[in-house]
Scaffold this motif. Sequence first.
Motif, PDB file in Angstrom:
ATOM      1  N   GLY A 167       0.806  -1.218   0.000  1.00 47.50           N
ATOM      2  CA  GLY A 167       0.000   0.000   0.000  1.00 47.50           C
ATOM      3  C   GLY A 167       0.836   1.262   0.000  1.00 47.50           C
ATOM      4  N   THR A 168       1.809   1.328   0.900  1.00 42.35           N
ATOM      5  CA  THR A 168       2.649   2.522   0.992  1.00 42.35           C
ATOM      6  C   THR A 168       3.525   2.687  -0.253  1.00 42.35           C
ATOM      7  N   THR A 169       3.986   1.569  -0.805  1.00 42.93           N
ATOM      8  CA  THR A 169       4.784   1.635  -2.041  1.00 42.93           C
ATOM      9  C   THR A 169       3.948   2.172  -3.190  1.00 42.93           C
ATOM     10  N   LEU A 170       2.701   1.713  -3.271  1.00 43.40           N
ATOM     11  CA  LEU A 170       1.813   2.182  -4.338  1.00 43.40           C
ATOM     12  C   LEU A 170       1.579   3.691  -4.228  1.00 43.40           C
ATOM     13  N   ILE A 171       1.332   4.155  -3.009  1.00 39.56           N
ATOM     14  CA  ILE A 171       1.098   5.592  -2.803  1.00 39.56           C
ATOM     15  C   ILE A 171       2.358   6.394  -3.134  1.00 39.56           C
ATOM     16  N   ALA A 172       3.510   5.935  -2.619  1.00 37.92           N
ATOM     17  CA  ALA A 172       4.769   6.652  -2.840  1.00 37.92           C
ATOM     18  C   ALA A 172       5.136   6.709  -4.318  1.00 37.92           C
ATOM     19  N   THR A 173       5.005   5.577  -5.015  1.00 33.54           N
ATOM     20  CA  THR A 173       5.376   5.559  -6.436  1.00 33.54           C
ATOM     21  C   THR A 173       4.361   6.317  -7.286  1.00 33.54           C
ATOM     22  N   ALA A 174       3.097   6.329  -6.868  1.00 29.91           N
ATOM     23  CA  ALA A 174       2.094   7.121  -7.599  1.00 29.91           C
ATOM     24  C   ALA A 174       2.433   8.610  -7.503  1.00 29.91           C
ATOM     25  N   ILE A 175       2.831   9.036  -6.304  1.00 34.76           N
ATOM     26  CA  ILE A 175       3.207  10.438  -6.117  1.00 34.76           C
ATOM     27  C   ILE A 175       4.465  10.773  -6.910  1.00 34.76           C
ATOM     28  N   SER A 176       5.459   9.878  -6.864  1.00 33.43           N
ATOM     29  CA  SER A 176       6.712  10.147  -7.585  1.00 33.43           C
ATOM     30  C   SER A 176       6.489  10.176  -9.095  1.00 33.43           C
ATOM     31  N   THR A 177       5.611   9.291  -9.594  1.00 35.52           N
ATOM     32  CA  THR A 177       5.318   9.279 -11.035  1.00 35.52           C
ATOM     33  C   THR A 177       4.584  10.547 -11.452  1.00 35.52           C
ATOM     34  N   ALA A 178       3.600  10.943 -10.639  1.00 32.77           N
ATOM     35  CA  ALA A 178       2.863  12.176 -10.939  1.00 32.77           C
ATOM     36  C   ALA A 178       3.805  13.376 -10.931  1.00 32.77           C
ATOM     37  N   ALA A 179       4.717  13.418  -9.962  1.00 36.42           N
ATOM     38  CA  ALA A 179       5.680  14.521  -9.885  1.00 36.42           C
ATOM     39  C   ALA A 179       6.589  14.522 -11.106  1.00 36.42           C
ATOM     40  N   ALA A 180       7.043  13.339 -11.523  1.00 38.38           N
ATOM     41  CA  ALA A 180       7.925  13.244 -12.688  1.00 38.38           C
ATOM     42  C   ALA A 180       7.222  13.741 -13.951  1.00 38.38           C
ATOM     43  N   ILE A 181       5.954  13.352 -14.110  1.00 43.70           N
ATOM     44  CA  ILE A 181       5.199  13.780 -15.291  1.00 43.70           C
ATOM     45  C   ILE A 181       4.978  15.286 -15.273  1.00 43.70           C
ATOM     46  N   LEU A 182       4.615  15.831 -14.113  1.00 39.90           N
ATOM     47  CA  LEU A 182       4.381  17.273 -14.009  1.00 39.90           C
ATOM     48  C   LEU A 182       5.644  18.074 -14.304  1.00 39.90           C
ATOM     49  N   VAL A 183       6.773  17.643 -13.744  1.00 40.02           N
ATOM     50  CA  VAL A 183       8.043  18.341 -13.990  1.00 40.02           C
ATOM     51  C   VAL A 183       8.432  18.228 -15.464  1.00 40.02           C
ATOM     52  N   ASP A 184       8.215  17.041 -16.034  1.00 38.28           N
ATOM     53  CA  ASP A 184       8.537  16.839 -17.444  1.00 38.28           C
ATOM     54  C   ASP A 184       7.691  17.748 -18.337  1.00 38.28           C
ATOM     55  N   ARG A 185       6.382  17.824 -18.047  1.00 38.82           N
ATOM     56  CA  ARG A 185       5.500  18.698 -18.835  1.00 38.82           C
ATOM     57  C   ARG A 185       5.898  20.161 -18.682  1.00 38.82           C
ATOM     58  N   TRP A 186       6.206  20.542 -17.445  1.00 39.98           N
ATOM     59  CA  TRP A 186       6.601  21.939 -17.191  1.00 39.98           C
ATOM     60  C   TRP A 186       7.890  22.276 -17.933  1.00 39.98           C
ATOM     61  N   TYR A 187       8.853  21.364 -17.875  1.00 38.59           N
ATOM     62  CA  TYR A 187      10.133  21.626 -18.520  1.00 38.59           C
ATOM     63  C   TYR A 187       9.971  21.722 -20.037  1.00 38.59           C
ATOM     64  N   ARG A 188       9.134  20.857 -20.589  1.00 45.23           N
ATOM     65  CA  ARG A 188       8.920  20.893 -22.041  1.00 45.23           C
ATOM     66  C   ARG A 188       8.268  22.212 -22.461  1.00 45.23           C
ATOM     67  N   ARG A 189       7.295  22.671 -21.694  1.00 46.22           N
ATOM     68  CA  ARG A 189       6.591  23.907 -22.040  1.00 46.22           C
ATOM     69  C   ARG A 189       7.455  25.144 -21.801  1.00 46.22           C
ATOM     70  N   SER A 190       8.386  25.059 -20.852  1.00 42.53           N
ATOM     71  CA  SER A 190       9.230  26.216 -20.553  1.00 42.53           C
ATOM     72  C   SER A 190      10.295  26.432 -21.623  1.00 42.53           C
ATOM     73  N   ARG A 191      10.551  25.384 -22.411  1.00 43.25           N
ATOM     74  CA  ARG A 191      11.530  25.496 -23.482  1.00 43.25           C
ATOM     75  C   ARG A 191      10.832  25.777 -24.801  1.00 43.25           C
ATOM     76  N   SER A 192      11.592  26.148 -25.786  1.00 41.52           N
ATOM     77  CA  SER A 192      11.003  26.430 -27.095  1.00 41.52           C
ATOM     78  C   SER A 192      10.401  25.156 -27.673  1.00 41.52           C
ATOM     79  N   PRO A 193       9.314  25.257 -28.431  1.00 41.69           N
ATOM     80  CA  PRO A 193       8.687  24.080 -29.008  1.00 41.69           C
ATOM     81  C   PRO A 193       9.654  23.274 -29.862  1.00 41.69           C
ATOM     82  N   ILE A 194       9.569  21.971 -29.702  1.00 41.80           N
ATOM     83  CA  ILE A 194      10.454  21.072 -30.444  1.00 41.80           C
ATOM     84  C   ILE A 194       9.632  20.333 -31.496  1.00 41.80           C
ATOM     85  N   PRO A 195       9.960  20.434 -32.779  1.00 40.40           N
ATOM     86  CA  PRO A 195       9.178  19.758 -33.808  1.00 40.40           C
ATOM     87  C   PRO A 195       9.284  18.247 -33.677  1.00 40.40           C
TER      88      PRO A 195
END
Length: 199
Positions: A167-195
């Motif tokens: 249970g705790t592993t599922l919660i921890a990894t769900a949070i870490s995955t969500a954080a990774a996706i959010l940071v990845d999306r933010w970083y992609r949008r903060s940079r110039s568009p890539i074709p």
Amino acid sequence: MVNWIWLFFIVAGFIVAALSGNVETVTQAAFDGAKSGVTVCFGLISVLVFWLGMMRIAEDAGILSKLAVLLRPFVRFLFPSIPKNHPALGYIMSNMSANVLGLGNAATPMGIKAMQELQKLNGDKDTASPAMCTLLALNTSSITLIPTTLIAIRMNYNSVNPAEIVGTTLIATAISTAAAILVDRWYRRSRSPIPPLKG
């Protein structure tokens, strides 16, 4: 670089032990560590072989392909620059499926193959592409339904309830995955568009 860091720690440990007159303690710790490492490895082999066998059965039964179908829209959203039906997508989905089942050792070869395919699409061979960065972030933070390796280690050390961490592993990894996706999306949008990459 990491090898030099480990070498520094080992040499520094021996020097401090020699200066303080505790060389025999370091020697004993080295032997105990080696013994413990071998014991843990043997304990992991049985569990990993079991789950790798289960994964092979799931693959032959078509369960992994169905899981891949479920993951496909998610993967296409996360990796928009990869051409449709490119081999990299299959390796990425296999990597994610293995990580979801807690089979990090089985996920690693698929992750390496995915990186090799992504490198073929990479316009700048000396710099990781956005897709490669996304894969690395997801592979590192992957959500895990069954922490197979951790359960095996806990069993090896005679845990009363080795599976209580699910249970705790599922919660921890769900949070870490969500954080990774959010940071990845933010970083992609903060940079110039890539074709989209060609291929």
